[in-house]
Design a protein around this motif. Structure first.
Motif, PDB file in Angstrom:
ATOM      1  N   ALA B 128      -3.354   4.317   0.532  1.00 42.52           N
ATOM      2  CA  ALA B 128      -2.498   3.295  -0.098  1.00 42.52           C
ATOM      3  C   ALA B 128      -1.396   3.951  -0.925  1.00 42.52           C
ATOM      4  O   ALA B 128      -0.252   3.478  -0.941  1.00 42.52           O
ATOM      5  CB  ALA B 128      -3.352   2.383  -0.971  1.00 42.52           C
ATOM      6  N   THR B 129      -1.728   5.076  -1.585  1.00 35.40           N
ATOM      7  CA  THR B 129      -0.717   5.784  -2.390  1.00 35.40           C
ATOM      8  C   THR B 129       0.379   6.345  -1.489  1.00 35.40           C
ATOM      9  O   THR B 129       1.566   6.262  -1.814  1.00 35.40           O
ATOM     10  CB  THR B 129      -1.386   6.925  -3.186  1.00 35.40           C
ATOM     11  N   ALA B 132       2.653   3.560  -0.297  1.00 34.78           N
ATOM     12  CA  ALA B 132       3.489   2.956  -1.350  1.00 34.78           C
ATOM     13  C   ALA B 132       4.530   3.928  -1.891  1.00 34.78           C
ATOM     14  O   ALA B 132       5.415   3.523  -2.638  1.00 34.78           O
ATOM     15  CB  ALA B 132       2.599   2.490  -2.494  1.00 34.78           C
ATOM     16  N   ASP B 133       4.435   5.181  -1.498  1.00 30.14           N
ATOM     17  CA  ASP B 133       5.354   6.214  -2.001  1.00 30.14           C
ATOM     18  C   ASP B 133       6.812   5.777  -1.811  1.00 30.14           C
ATOM     19  O   ASP B 133       7.202   5.348  -0.725  1.00 30.14           O
ATOM     20  CB  ASP B 133       5.086   7.521  -1.225  1.00 30.14           C
ATOM     21  N   GLY B 134       7.574   5.908  -2.869  1.00 34.77           N
ATOM     22  CA  GLY B 134       8.969   5.470  -2.825  1.00 34.77           C
ATOM     23  C   GLY B 134       9.817   6.222  -1.813  1.00 34.77           C
ATOM     24  O   GLY B 134      10.901   5.761  -1.441  1.00 34.77           O
ATOM     25  N   ASN B 160      -4.690  -4.599   6.824  1.00 31.64           N
ATOM     26  CA  ASN B 160      -4.680  -4.889   5.384  1.00 31.64           C
ATOM     27  C   ASN B 160      -3.905  -3.834   4.599  1.00 31.64           C
ATOM     28  O   ASN B 160      -3.166  -4.155   3.666  1.00 31.64           O
ATOM     29  CB  ASN B 160      -6.117  -4.930   4.858  1.00 31.64           C
ATOM     30  N   LEU B 161      -4.089  -2.568   4.962  1.00 30.37           N
ATOM     31  CA  LEU B 161      -3.392  -1.482   4.253  1.00 30.37           C
ATOM     32  C   LEU B 161      -1.878  -1.610   4.384  1.00 30.37           C
ATOM     33  O   LEU B 161      -1.134  -1.469   3.406  1.00 30.37           O
ATOM     34  CB  LEU B 161      -3.827  -0.127   4.832  1.00 30.37           C
ATOM     35  N   ALA B 164      -0.641  -4.646   2.506  1.00 27.08           N
ATOM     36  CA  ALA B 164      -0.639  -4.395   1.055  1.00 27.08           C
ATOM     37  C   ALA B 164       0.575  -3.555   0.665  1.00 27.08           C
ATOM     38  O   ALA B 164       1.191  -3.779  -0.384  1.00 27.08           O
ATOM     39  CB  ALA B 164      -1.928  -3.691   0.647  1.00 27.08           C
ATOM     40  N   GLU B 167       3.477  -5.725   0.377  1.00 24.07           N
ATOM     41  CA  GLU B 167       3.454  -6.576  -0.815  1.00 24.07           C
ATOM     42  C   GLU B 167       3.969  -5.810  -2.033  1.00 24.07           C
ATOM     43  O   GLU B 167       4.620  -6.363  -2.911  1.00 24.07           O
ATOM     44  CB  GLU B 167       2.033  -7.096  -1.064  1.00 24.07           C
ATOM     45  N   ARG B 168       3.653  -4.515  -2.086  1.00 22.65           N
ATOM     46  CA  ARG B 168       4.204  -3.683  -3.174  1.00 22.65           C
ATOM     47  C   ARG B 168       5.693  -3.467  -2.971  1.00 22.65           C
ATOM     48  O   ARG B 168       6.457  -3.428  -3.916  1.00 22.65           O
ATOM     49  CB  ARG B 168       3.533  -2.311  -3.172  1.00 22.65           C
ATOM     50  N   ARG B 169       6.064  -3.277  -1.724  1.00 20.87           N
ATOM     51  CA  ARG B 169       7.476  -3.000  -1.418  1.00 20.87           C
ATOM     52  C   ARG B 169       7.938  -3.943  -0.315  1.00 20.87           C
ATOM     53  O   ARG B 169       7.935  -3.587   0.871  1.00 20.87           O
ATOM     54  CB  ARG B 169       7.632  -1.541  -0.967  1.00 20.87           C
ATOM     55  N   ASP B 171      10.666  -4.757   0.799  1.00 19.89           N
ATOM     56  CA  ASP B 171      11.816  -4.327   1.602  1.00 19.89           C
ATOM     57  C   ASP B 171      11.424  -3.321   2.700  1.00 19.89           C
ATOM     58  O   ASP B 171      12.263  -2.934   3.517  1.00 19.89           O
ATOM     59  CB  ASP B 171      12.870  -3.676   0.694  1.00 19.89           C
ATOM     60  N   LEU B 190      -0.620 -11.227   8.635  1.00 24.67           N
ATOM     61  CA  LEU B 190      -0.954 -10.746   7.294  1.00 24.67           C
ATOM     62  C   LEU B 190       0.287 -10.570   6.416  1.00 24.67           C
ATOM     63  O   LEU B 190       0.192 -10.512   5.198  1.00 24.67           O
ATOM     64  CB  LEU B 190      -1.686  -9.392   7.384  1.00 24.67           C
ATOM     65  N   ARG B 192       3.719 -11.332   4.461  1.00 28.96           N
ATOM     66  CA  ARG B 192       4.311 -12.481   3.796  1.00 28.96           C
ATOM     67  C   ARG B 192       5.595 -12.895   4.504  1.00 28.96           C
ATOM     68  O   ARG B 192       6.407 -12.026   4.846  1.00 28.96           O
ATOM     69  CB  ARG B 192       4.638 -12.107   2.350  1.00 28.96           C
ATOM     70  N   GLY B 224      26.046   2.889  12.086  1.00 29.07           N
ATOM     71  CA  GLY B 224      26.733   2.770  13.371  1.00 29.07           C
ATOM     72  C   GLY B 224      27.458   4.038  13.758  1.00 29.07           C
ATOM     73  O   GLY B 224      27.780   4.241  14.938  1.00 29.07           O
TER      74      GLY B 224
END
Lengths: 353, 535
Positions: B128-129, B132-134, B160-161, B164, B167-169, B171, B190, B192, B224
């Motif tokens: 998960a980390t 989610a890494d930026g 799910n991973l 999730a 959901e944190r990011r 974009d 799953l 959103r 482009g």
């Protein structure tokens, strides 16, 4: 057309549009509006939000030092759905045995169980404070906090260790090298400027003596790796060490600190500064000092055989054949201390401005 | 720009350097007037002015006629511009290592820097980390189609991973491939609805050699005017104009690409391309393995620590230290990068061999042409003969941004002679039996015939100047592989700055494991191509 651009607005003046010295790579001496990021891994709790103004020492986040994953039942009112990254805390007075856990961050749902989530939590939490003043521009739970730094920044090429803050002190001249024996407890709380090079032993001694950071022109790869390994061991220890960072201004090969940068650091001596790791930079209050002026023809040899030499660029020399039969654009440069001008590749030079 | 104008500029902005050129119409056709390059950050106008100054100095009348006679006038000419950005990062995730391997392999050839993650047996917090890494720009999640027995119990966990992470990011661009890509399926549901990042359903990485998935992933990165995509387009046009099979091996600071373009009568050129972040001159994740690959090609005595420090300097200032030892080190890094590029695009090895191999990108530019020719021969190893060229002005990619195909073909037809520096011809032979002499070669060109005794394991550099054609008559004692198995073959070769390279070394290349013998061998091969090497 995807890549086409017609620059039609500018009249043809008959005058040179650019100074030929624009062909020499330019390095900004200082820059404003630097953005820095602070890691915010899952489990850590942000204590600021977008738009928050922070000062040095203000709390940014609560860091979980021993993160673990627990499973909890998350029951929300009808129509609401828990989201990954959201905070969760046990309902007071309704703890059941299975949920006897601390509060934390929702990580990911457990497959096949409608209300069951994995939660990142931990028992040991440490506050993380800001080393700089600025504005929080973004908070991404599980990823990072982004800050726009107030003040000016002197960029380096690499940094290791942790973001720190302290009083700037000059430990050697720009050409010097700091030996481990030259660091004592009198330097506690300071960020030291140590000249051309430092080894891993001196870095670990500086950290042990309570020094907050080192600014150096270059650090060899071997010393950097040794220091990073030592830093990892320190961070794994039970007690959090004081933050300590290293900022290399130029690279890996030995050379003196550039004269304009050395002049800037001299003026900053005795002032509070912050050493950032991401991006590598030294941040300071620009209103406290006058910035040194650099002549438009002042150049420094950034790479190649004359590494670190400085002087004045005289004129373009055109395409020149260098060692190995390589043809490069060149300029005639009067290096300091040399009796006559030399021809150097433009790409080996840099100028400040 | 639908119709190329009287004078135009090309600008190829890379991650380390920018290359510009001026193209003008003279004598009824477009010609390359001049080109130059400079560190990235140098104003393009300053570089264009440098070229303009030289053109005006060499032919003031032509410059005047084209409207670039006055200082500053080149800044206003229309431009064709391409841009190459550092590769974005993609997290490729699957339940098992077996399912991940094809996913990651396809993603690696689509220009992404790939972070490979496996769910089975992994720490859920670390996964998960990572997601989610930026620094992660997109996620590619996949499963076998249909999910295999060892995947089924963890497919829901995988979904799910990834959900999730979005959901944190919100974009984050997410690509679901293979068994996860059922429209309206469980995994897609799953996510959103209405989040800013796209969710893309893609085919399995095993469909059609992974090409449909690769095309989708390639389209998700860059703008482009992406330089690597434009280079592939330009290679197709060049193949059509020359009526040849063309291979472009492009190496830049932050990535490399390989393109094979084939001409087909009455049809558009067939183009196969792969863009590989790990084939960068200095990949972002610089490991000891990559250091060893570079040291393997070094003919000069530089110890390991010093080499690492020199390469770190090169990463910080990629345009610097371009002469002497620095150029040799750079070309060793380019060889290692090209070898990684070829190793990661094995599907192209099965296609018909190219007639012309073109070196493109900043990594090849700062070396004498014969050294570049030998470097290409060192890594592109296939029995047969092929011409070698260098995209010296780096104008191919900007020309590839020209959307009007007819206009692009016309421009290419005018310019192809100017766009490529002829490096020469390489002939590579397999199936030789060392150590005795294996035959003779007679080269018949405009001068006296030249006879060479063919010794296996070595290379012969034979002077055939640019613009000259010659016939190379090979007579072998036993049948060998020169693209076809034979004892006698006459090959038409074209000259170049590197001449004719008769390469009788092993295919694939085998170098001594011990440092000193290997260095001596490399120095022996490279010395004739580097004036003053080691002095």
């Amino acid at each position: 057309m995807a890549g086409a651009h017609v620059a039609g607005a500018r009249p043809v003046t008959g005058e040179p549009a650019t100074d030929w010295r624009d062909e020499i790579p330019r390095r900004a001496l200082v820059e404003a509006g630097l953005e820095t990021t602070v890691p915010l891994p899952p489990g850590d709790r942000p204590l600021v939000g977008p738009g928050t103004a922070v000062m040095p020492g203000d709390l940014l986040l609560e860091h979980v030092r021993d993160p673990r994953v627990d499973e909890v039942d998350v029951r929300l009112p009808e129509g609401e759905r828990p989201l990954a990254g959201g905070r969760w805390a046990p309902v007071p007075g309704r703890r059941r045995h299975a949920d006897r856990t601390a509060d934390g961050e929702l990580l990911v749902p457990v497959p096949g169980k409608a209300t069951r989530w994995r939660l990142v939590t931990g028992d040991h939490r440490a506050p993380t404070t800001s080393a700089v003043s600025g504005i929080v521009t973004e908070v991404r739970p599980g990823a990072m906090i982004r800050l726009r730094v107030a003040g000016l920044a002197l960029r380096g090429t690499l940094a290791a260790g942790a973001t720190s803050r302290g009083r700037l002190e000059l430990a050697t001249d720009p050409f010097g090298e700091l030996r481990p024996g030259g660091i004592d407890v009198g330097r506690t709380g300071s960020i030291l400027v140590v000249g051309s090079r430092i080894d891993a032993e001196a870095l670990t001694r500086a950290r042990a003596m309570g020094v907050r950071g080192i600014i150096v022109a270059a650090i060899a790869g071997k010393d950097l790796r040794d220091f990073q390994a030592s830093e990892r061991r320190q961070r794994a220890a039970l007690h959090m060490p004081e933050p300590f960072g290293v900022l290399a201004l130029d690279g890996a090969l030995r050379r003196p600190i550039a004269t304009p940068v050395a002049a800037l650091l001299e003026r900053l001596a005795g002032h509070e500064v912050a050493l950032l790791v991401n991006p590598p930079a030294l941040v300071f209050d620009g209103s406290a000092i006058d910035l040194p002026e650099v002549g438009p023809d002042w150049v420094r040899v950034r790479s190649g055989p004359n590494l670190g030499a400085e002087g004045r660029v005289l004129e373009p020399a055109g395409l020149w054949r260098f060692a190995g039969g390589v043809h490069l654009e060149a300029a005639r440069v009067q290096l300091d201390g040399e009796p006559s001008p030399v021809v150097l590749p433009l790409c080996d030079l840099e100028r400040f401005g | 720009m639908s119709t190329p104008s009287r004078v135009l500029a090309t600008v190829d902005s890379g991650t380390a350097t920018a290359a510009v050129s001026l193209i003008g119409r003279a004598g009824g056709r477009h010609r390359l007037l001049g080109s130059t390059a400079g560190p990235v950050g140098t104003p393009v106008e300053a570089l264009l002015e440098r070229v303009r100054r030289r053109v005006a100095g060499a032919d003031p009348d032509l410059a005047q006629a084209l409207g670039i006679g006055l200082p500053g006038s080149a800044a206003d000419v229309p431009r064709l511009a391409s841009r190459t950005a550092p590769p974005p990062q993609l997290a490729a995730i699957a339940v098992t290592e077996r399912a991940l391997r094809p996913l990651a392999a396809v993603a690696e050839t689509a220009g992404w820097q790939v972070r490979a993650l496996v769910v089975q047996g992994a720490d859920i917090l670390k996964l998960a980390t990572s997601l989610a890494d930026g620094r992660v720009d997109a996620i590619l999640a996949g499963a076998s189609e249909p999910p295999a027995a060892d995947e089924r119990h963890l497919v829901a966990e995988l979904g799910n991973l990834v959900a999730a992470a979005t959901e944190r990011r919100p974009d984050l661009v997410t690509v679901l491939a293979g068994g996860l890509a059922t429209p309206g399926g469980r995994t897609e549901s799953l996510f959103r609805e209405g989040r800013p990042g796209a969710t893309v359903l893609a085919p399995s990485p095993t469909d059609a050699d992974g090409e449909p998935l690769r095309a989708i992933l390639d389209g998700l990165r860059g703008g482009g005017d992406d330089g690597r995509r434009a280079l592939a387009v330009a290679a197709g046009s060049l193949a059509t104009v020359l009526r040849r099979r063309i291979e472009v091996v492009e190496i830049g600071l932050a990535g490399g690409s390989r393109t094979l373009a084939s001409w087909r009568p009455g049809d558009r050129a067939s183009v196969r391309t792969g863009s590989v972040a790990r084939a960068a001159l200095l990949p972002r994740s610089f490991t000891d393995e990559i250091l060893d690959e570079i040291i393997r090609w070094l003919p000069i005595p530089l110890d390991r620590l010093r080499t690492r420090d020199r390469l770190r300097e090169m990463a910080a200032c990629p345009w610097g230290d371009a002469a002497g030892d620095g150029a040799v080190l750079r070309l060793a890094a380019a060889r290692a990068a090209a070898a990684r590029l070829l190793a990661r695009t094995p599907a192209m090895d099965g296609l018909p061999a190219a007639d012309i191999v073109i070196a493109s990108g900043g990594a090849w530019q700062a070396a004498p042409a014969p050294a570049t020719a030998l470097a290409l021969a060192d890594v592109v190893r296939r029995p047969g003969a092929r011409a070698l060229g260098l995209d010296h002005a780096r104008a191919l990619a900007p020309l590839g941004t020209l959307e009007d195909e007819d206009a692009r073909l016309r421009l290419m037809a005018d310019l192809f002679d100017d766009l490529l520096v002829p490096l020469g011809t390489v002939v590579q032979v397999a199936g030789l039996r060392p150590p005795r002499s294996v035959g003779t070669l007679v080269v018949r060109g405009s001068g006296d015939p030249m006879e060479v005794e063919l010794q296996p394991g070595g290379i012969d550099l034979i002077d055939v100047p640019p613009g000259e054609r010659a016939t190379a008559e090979f007579r072998f004692r036993d049948p060998v592989d020169v693209g076809t198995r034979t004892k006698r073959v006459d090959l038409g070769v074209t000259g170049g700055l590197g001449g004719l390279i008769v390469d009788l070394r092993d295919i694939p290349m085998r170098l001594p494991d011990r440092l000193e013998p290997r260095r001596e061998l490399l120095a022996g091969w490279q010395a004739p191509t580097w004036p003053g090497l080691g002095q």
